[in-house]
Write a protein that holds these residues in place. Structure first.
Motif, PDB file in Angstrom:
ATOM      1  N   ASN A  82      -2.351   3.585  22.900  1.00  0.00           N
ATOM      2  CA  ASN A  82      -1.022   3.076  23.257  1.00  0.00           C
ATOM      3  C   ASN A  82      -0.204   2.606  22.057  1.00  0.00           C
ATOM      4  O   ASN A  82       0.966   2.270  22.209  1.00  0.00           O
ATOM      5  N   TYR A  83      -0.809   2.549  20.879  1.00  0.00           N
ATOM      6  CA  TYR A  83      -0.115   2.052  19.691  1.00  0.00           C
ATOM      7  C   TYR A  83       0.085   3.129  18.629  1.00  0.00           C
ATOM      8  O   TYR A  83       0.572   2.848  17.540  1.00  0.00           O
ATOM      9  N   ARG A  84      -0.273   4.349  18.930  1.00  0.00           N
ATOM     10  CA  ARG A  84      -0.113   5.437  17.964  1.00  0.00           C
ATOM     11  C   ARG A  84       1.348   5.857  17.859  1.00  0.00           C
ATOM     12  O   ARG A  84       2.129   5.630  18.770  1.00  0.00           O
ATOM     13  N   GLY A  85       1.688   6.459  16.729  1.00  0.00           N
ATOM     14  CA  GLY A  85       3.061   6.926  16.512  1.00  0.00           C
ATOM     15  C   GLY A  85       3.991   5.828  16.040  1.00  0.00           C
ATOM     16  O   GLY A  85       5.207   6.004  16.025  1.00  0.00           O
ATOM     17  N   LYS A  86       3.448   4.692  15.625  1.00  0.00           N
ATOM     18  CA  LYS A  86       4.255   3.553  15.170  1.00  0.00           C
ATOM     19  C   LYS A  86       3.972   3.214  13.708  1.00  0.00           C
ATOM     20  O   LYS A  86       4.270   2.113  13.263  1.00  0.00           O
ATOM     21  N   SER A  87       3.340   4.124  12.983  1.00  0.00           N
ATOM     22  CA  SER A  87       2.989   3.954  11.565  1.00  0.00           C
ATOM     23  C   SER A  87       1.981   2.834  11.314  1.00  0.00           C
ATOM     24  O   SER A  87       1.860   2.345  10.193  1.00  0.00           O
ATOM     25  N   ILE A  88       1.245   2.438  12.331  1.00  0.00           N
ATOM     26  CA  ILE A  88       0.258   1.373  12.168  1.00  0.00           C
ATOM     27  C   ILE A  88      -0.876   1.823  11.253  1.00  0.00           C
ATOM     28  O   ILE A  88      -1.312   1.058  10.383  1.00  0.00           O
ATOM     29  N   ALA A  89      -1.349   3.050  11.415  1.00  0.00           N
ATOM     30  CA  ALA A  89      -2.440   3.537  10.567  1.00  0.00           C
ATOM     31  C   ALA A  89      -2.017   3.557   9.101  1.00  0.00           C
ATOM     32  O   ALA A  89      -2.798   3.176   8.220  1.00  0.00           O
ATOM     33  N   ARG A  90      -0.803   3.973   8.813  1.00  0.00           N
ATOM     34  CA  ARG A  90      -0.302   4.000   7.434  1.00  0.00           C
ATOM     35  C   ARG A  90      -0.254   2.578   6.869  1.00  0.00           C
ATOM     36  O   ARG A  90      -0.730   2.321   5.764  1.00  0.00           O
ATOM     37  N   LYS A  91       0.323   1.648   7.628  1.00  0.00           N
ATOM     38  CA  LYS A  91       0.403   0.256   7.167  1.00  0.00           C
ATOM     39  C   LYS A  91      -0.994  -0.309   6.929  1.00  0.00           C
ATOM     40  O   LYS A  91      -1.227  -1.010   5.937  1.00  0.00           O
ATOM     41  N   MET A  92      -1.914  -0.012   7.828  1.00  0.00           N
ATOM     42  CA  MET A  92      -3.272  -0.525   7.719  1.00  0.00           C
ATOM     43  C   MET A  92      -3.967   0.037   6.475  1.00  0.00           C
ATOM     44  O   MET A  92      -4.627  -0.700   5.728  1.00  0.00           O
ATOM     45  N   MET A  93      -3.832   1.335   6.245  1.00  0.00           N
ATOM     46  CA  MET A  93      -4.444   1.945   5.068  1.00  0.00           C
ATOM     47  C   MET A  93      -3.844   1.385   3.782  1.00  0.00           C
ATOM     48  O   MET A  93      -4.572   1.125   2.817  1.00  0.00           O
ATOM     49  N   LEU A  94      -2.536   1.199   3.743  1.00  0.00           N
ATOM     50  CA  LEU A  94      -1.902   0.641   2.546  1.00  0.00           C
ATOM     51  C   LEU A  94      -2.375  -0.787   2.292  1.00  0.00           C
ATOM     52  O   LEU A  94      -2.600  -1.173   1.141  1.00  0.00           O
ATOM     53  N   LYS A  95      -2.549  -1.562   3.357  1.00  0.00           N
ATOM     54  CA  LYS A  95      -3.091  -2.921   3.210  1.00  0.00           C
ATOM     55  C   LYS A  95      -4.517  -2.870   2.662  1.00  0.00           C
ATOM     56  O   LYS A  95      -4.885  -3.672   1.805  1.00  0.00           O
ATOM     57  N   ALA A  96      -5.314  -1.936   3.161  1.00  0.00           N
ATOM     58  CA  ALA A  96      -6.694  -1.809   2.697  1.00  0.00           C
ATOM     59  C   ALA A  96      -6.742  -1.395   1.223  1.00  0.00           C
ATOM     60  O   ALA A  96      -7.502  -1.969   0.435  1.00  0.00           O
ATOM     61  N   ILE A  97      -5.938  -0.418   0.843  1.00  0.00           N
ATOM     62  CA  ILE A  97      -5.887   0.038  -0.545  1.00  0.00           C
ATOM     63  C   ILE A  97      -5.464  -1.110  -1.456  1.00  0.00           C
ATOM     64  O   ILE A  97      -6.053  -1.341  -2.515  1.00  0.00           O
ATOM     65  N   ASP A  98      -4.440  -1.846  -1.046  1.00  0.00           N
ATOM     66  CA  ASP A  98      -3.962  -2.975  -1.836  1.00  0.00           C
ATOM     67  C   ASP A  98      -5.053  -4.042  -1.985  1.00  0.00           C
ATOM     68  O   ASP A  98      -5.275  -4.571  -3.075  1.00  0.00           O
ATOM     69  N   PHE A  99      -5.765  -4.353  -0.914  1.00  0.00           N
ATOM     70  CA  PHE A  99      -6.853  -5.326  -0.966  1.00  0.00           C
ATOM     71  C   PHE A  99      -7.943  -4.871  -1.932  1.00  0.00           C
ATOM     72  O   PHE A  99      -8.433  -5.655  -2.750  1.00  0.00           O
ATOM     73  N   ILE A 100      -8.299  -3.608  -1.851  1.00  0.00           N
ATOM     74  CA  ILE A 100      -9.348  -3.076  -2.721  1.00  0.00           C
ATOM     75  C   ILE A 100      -8.927  -3.160  -4.186  1.00  0.00           C
ATOM     76  O   ILE A 100      -9.716  -3.562  -5.041  1.00  0.00           O
ATOM     77  N   ARG A 101      -7.702  -2.818  -4.464  1.00  0.00           N
ATOM     78  CA  ARG A 101      -7.216  -2.857  -5.852  1.00  0.00           C
ATOM     79  C   ARG A 101      -7.066  -4.296  -6.347  1.00  0.00           C
ATOM     80  O   ARG A 101      -7.481  -4.614  -7.458  1.00  0.00           O
ATOM     81  N   GLN A 102      -6.480  -5.162  -5.534  1.00  0.00           N
ATOM     82  CA  GLN A 102      -6.175  -6.528  -5.968  1.00  0.00           C
ATOM     83  C   GLN A 102      -7.376  -7.476  -5.910  1.00  0.00           C
ATOM     84  O   GLN A 102      -7.543  -8.305  -6.791  1.00  0.00           O
ATOM     85  N   ASN A 103      -8.178  -7.377  -4.861  1.00  0.00           N
ATOM     86  CA  ASN A 103      -9.250  -8.350  -4.644  1.00  0.00           C
ATOM     87  C   ASN A 103     -10.627  -7.862  -5.085  1.00  0.00           C
ATOM     88  O   ASN A 103     -11.463  -8.672  -5.480  1.00  0.00           O
ATOM     89  N   LEU A 104     -10.863  -6.572  -4.976  1.00  0.00           N
ATOM     90  CA  LEU A 104     -12.155  -6.034  -5.393  1.00  0.00           C
ATOM     91  C   LEU A 104     -12.080  -5.408  -6.783  1.00  0.00           C
ATOM     92  O   LEU A 104     -13.098  -5.009  -7.342  1.00  0.00           O
ATOM     93  N   ASN A 105     -10.866  -5.315  -7.322  1.00  0.00           N
ATOM     94  CA  ASN A 105     -10.626  -4.748  -8.654  1.00  0.00           C
ATOM     95  C   ASN A 105     -11.224  -3.353  -8.815  1.00  0.00           C
ATOM     96  O   ASN A 105     -11.787  -3.017  -9.856  1.00  0.00           O
ATOM     97  N   GLU A 106     -11.087  -2.542  -7.777  1.00  0.00           N
ATOM     98  CA  GLU A 106     -11.597  -1.171  -7.794  1.00  0.00           C
ATOM     99  C   GLU A 106     -10.426  -0.191  -7.828  1.00  0.00           C
ATOM    100  O   GLU A 106      -9.361  -0.456  -7.265  1.00  0.00           O
TER     101      GLU A 106
END
Length: 147
Positions: A82-106
Protein backbone atom coordinates in the motif's frame (compact mmCIF):
# COMPACT_ATOMS: atom_id res chain seq x y z
CA UNK A 1 5.39 8.84 9.32
CA UNK A 2 8.57 8.35 11.30
CA UNK A 3 11.97 6.92 10.27
CA UNK A 4 13.90 4.90 12.85
CA UNK A 5 17.36 3.34 12.74
CA UNK A 6 18.25 0.94 15.53
CA UNK A 7 20.61 -1.87 16.39
CA UNK A 8 18.79 -5.15 16.96
CA UNK A 9 19.32 -4.96 20.73
CA UNK A 10 17.65 -1.53 20.81
CA UNK A 11 14.49 -2.66 19.01
CA UNK A 12 11.33 -3.02 21.06
CA UNK A 13 9.60 -6.40 20.84
CA UNK A 14 6.70 -4.85 18.93
CA UNK A 15 9.13 -3.30 16.40
CA UNK A 16 10.85 -6.66 15.83
CA UNK A 17 7.47 -8.34 15.35
CA UNK A 18 6.29 -5.66 12.91
CA UNK A 19 9.52 -5.82 10.87
CA UNK A 20 9.30 -9.62 10.60
CA UNK A 21 5.59 -9.41 9.80
CA UNK A 22 6.24 -7.06 6.86
CA UNK A 23 9.14 -9.14 5.55
CA UNK A 24 7.06 -12.31 5.72
CA UNK A 25 4.05 -10.60 4.13
CA UNK A 26 6.09 -9.54 1.09
CA UNK A 27 8.93 -12.04 0.68
CA UNK A 28 7.13 -15.23 1.67
CA UNK A 29 3.42 -14.65 0.98
CA UNK A 30 3.33 -12.06 -1.85
CA UNK A 31 6.38 -13.39 -3.70
CA UNK A 32 5.39 -17.00 -2.93
CA UNK A 33 8.92 -17.83 -1.80
CA UNK A 34 9.52 -20.36 0.92
CA UNK A 35 12.80 -19.39 2.56
CA UNK A 36 14.30 -18.96 6.02
CA UNK A 37 13.87 -15.24 6.71
CA UNK A 38 15.22 -15.48 10.27
CA UNK A 39 18.77 -16.36 9.25
CA UNK A 40 20.67 -15.35 12.38
CA UNK A 41 21.97 -12.13 10.83
CA UNK A 42 19.36 -9.73 12.22
CA UNK A 43 21.12 -9.72 15.59
CA UNK A 44 24.26 -8.26 13.94
CA UNK A 45 22.31 -5.70 11.91
CA UNK A 46 21.16 -2.13 12.02
CA UNK A 47 17.48 -1.93 11.12
CA UNK A 48 16.17 1.10 9.25
CA UNK A 49 12.39 1.28 9.13
CA UNK A 50 9.49 3.62 8.50
CA UNK A 51 6.49 3.59 10.80
CA UNK A 52 3.03 4.93 10.05
CA UNK A 53 0.74 4.83 13.09
CA UNK A 54 3.00 2.22 14.78
CA UNK A 55 2.89 -0.02 11.67
CA UNK A 56 6.17 -0.77 9.92
CA UNK A 57 5.56 0.08 6.25
CA UNK A 58 9.15 -0.17 4.96
CA UNK A 59 12.40 -1.59 6.25
CA UNK A 60 15.86 -2.83 5.44
CA UNK A 61 18.83 -4.14 7.35
CA UNK A 62 22.46 -3.07 7.25
CA UNK A 63 25.06 -5.73 7.93
CA UNK A 64 28.63 -4.93 8.91
CA UNK A 65 31.63 -6.22 6.95
CA UNK A 66 32.17 -9.93 7.31
CA UNK A 67 28.58 -10.89 8.15
CA UNK A 68 27.51 -11.66 4.57
CA UNK A 69 30.30 -10.22 2.44
CA UNK A 70 33.74 -8.63 2.74
CA UNK A 71 31.89 -5.31 2.41
CA UNK A 72 29.05 -3.78 4.40
CA UNK A 73 25.76 -4.92 2.90
CA UNK A 74 22.16 -3.82 2.70
CA UNK A 75 19.43 -6.44 2.50
CA UNK A 76 15.84 -7.38 3.20
CA UNK A 77 14.73 -4.14 1.49
CA UNK A 78 10.95 -4.09 1.55
CA UNK A 79 8.04 -1.65 1.22
CA UNK A 80 4.45 -2.57 2.06
CA UNK A 81 2.21 -2.96 -0.99
CA UNK A 82 0.00 0.00 0.00
CA UNK A 83 3.01 2.34 0.24
CA UNK A 84 4.76 1.58 -3.05
CA UNK A 85 5.10 4.20 -5.77
CA UNK A 86 5.84 6.98 -3.26
CA UNK A 87 9.67 6.90 -3.52
CA UNK A 88 9.94 5.37 -0.04
CA UNK A 89 12.43 2.71 -1.17
CA UNK A 90 14.67 5.39 -2.73
CA UNK A 91 14.55 7.55 0.42
CA UNK A 92 15.24 4.51 2.59
CA UNK A 93 18.22 3.40 0.49
CA UNK A 94 19.69 6.91 0.47
CA UNK A 95 19.34 7.07 4.27
CA UNK A 96 21.08 3.70 4.56
CA UNK A 97 23.92 4.72 2.23
CA UNK A 98 24.38 7.98 4.14
CA UNK A 99 24.45 6.12 7.48
CA UNK A 100 27.03 3.66 6.18
CA UNK A 101 29.26 6.43 4.86
CA UNK A 102 28.88 8.80 7.83
CA UNK A 103 28.61 6.44 10.80
CA UNK A 104 30.38 3.27 9.70
CA UNK A 105 32.98 5.14 7.61
CA UNK A 106 32.62 2.63 4.77
CA UNK A 107 32.82 3.41 1.06
CA UNK A 108 31.73 0.07 -0.42
CA UNK A 109 28.34 -1.59 -0.08
CA UNK A 110 27.38 -4.94 -1.59
CA UNK A 111 23.82 -6.04 -2.25
CA UNK A 112 22.11 -9.13 -3.59
CA UNK A 113 19.39 -7.54 -5.72
CA UNK A 114 16.39 -9.13 -7.32
CA UNK A 115 17.13 -8.75 -11.03
CA UNK A 116 13.99 -6.76 -11.84
CA UNK A 117 15.33 -4.01 -9.53
CA UNK A 118 18.64 -3.67 -11.42
CA UNK A 119 17.78 -0.22 -12.84
CA UNK A 120 16.53 1.04 -9.46
CA UNK A 121 19.75 0.10 -7.66
CA UNK A 122 21.80 1.30 -10.63
CA UNK A 123 20.20 4.73 -10.27
CA UNK A 124 21.58 4.83 -6.71
CA UNK A 125 25.14 4.13 -7.89
CA UNK A 126 25.29 0.33 -7.60
CA UNK A 127 27.12 -1.56 -10.37
CA UNK A 128 26.69 -5.16 -11.50
CA UNK A 129 29.41 -7.49 -10.18
CA UNK A 130 27.95 -10.91 -11.02
CA UNK A 131 25.98 -12.72 -13.62
CA UNK A 132 22.31 -13.37 -12.92
CA UNK A 133 21.61 -16.40 -10.71
CA UNK A 134 18.67 -17.97 -8.95
CA UNK A 135 18.29 -17.47 -5.21
CA UNK A 136 15.19 -19.19 -3.80
CA UNK A 137 13.97 -19.53 -7.43
CA UNK A 138 14.06 -15.74 -7.93
CA UNK A 139 16.57 -14.18 -10.39
CA UNK A 140 19.18 -12.12 -8.54
CA UNK A 141 22.34 -10.20 -9.32
CA UNK A 142 25.12 -9.01 -7.02
CA UNK A 143 25.79 -5.28 -7.13
CA UNK A 144 28.45 -3.06 -5.56
CA UNK A 145 28.40 0.59 -4.56
CA UNK A 146 31.77 2.38 -4.35
CA UNK A 147 32.22 5.95 -3.27
Amino acid sequence: MNWKLKKFTDLKLEEIYNILQLRNEVFIVEQECAFQDCDGKDQDAYHLFLEDNSNVVACLRILKKGVSYDQVSIGRVVVSKNYRGKSIARKMMLKAIDFIRQNLNETEIKIQAQSYLFDFYGSLGFKKVSEEYLEDNIPHIDMLYKR
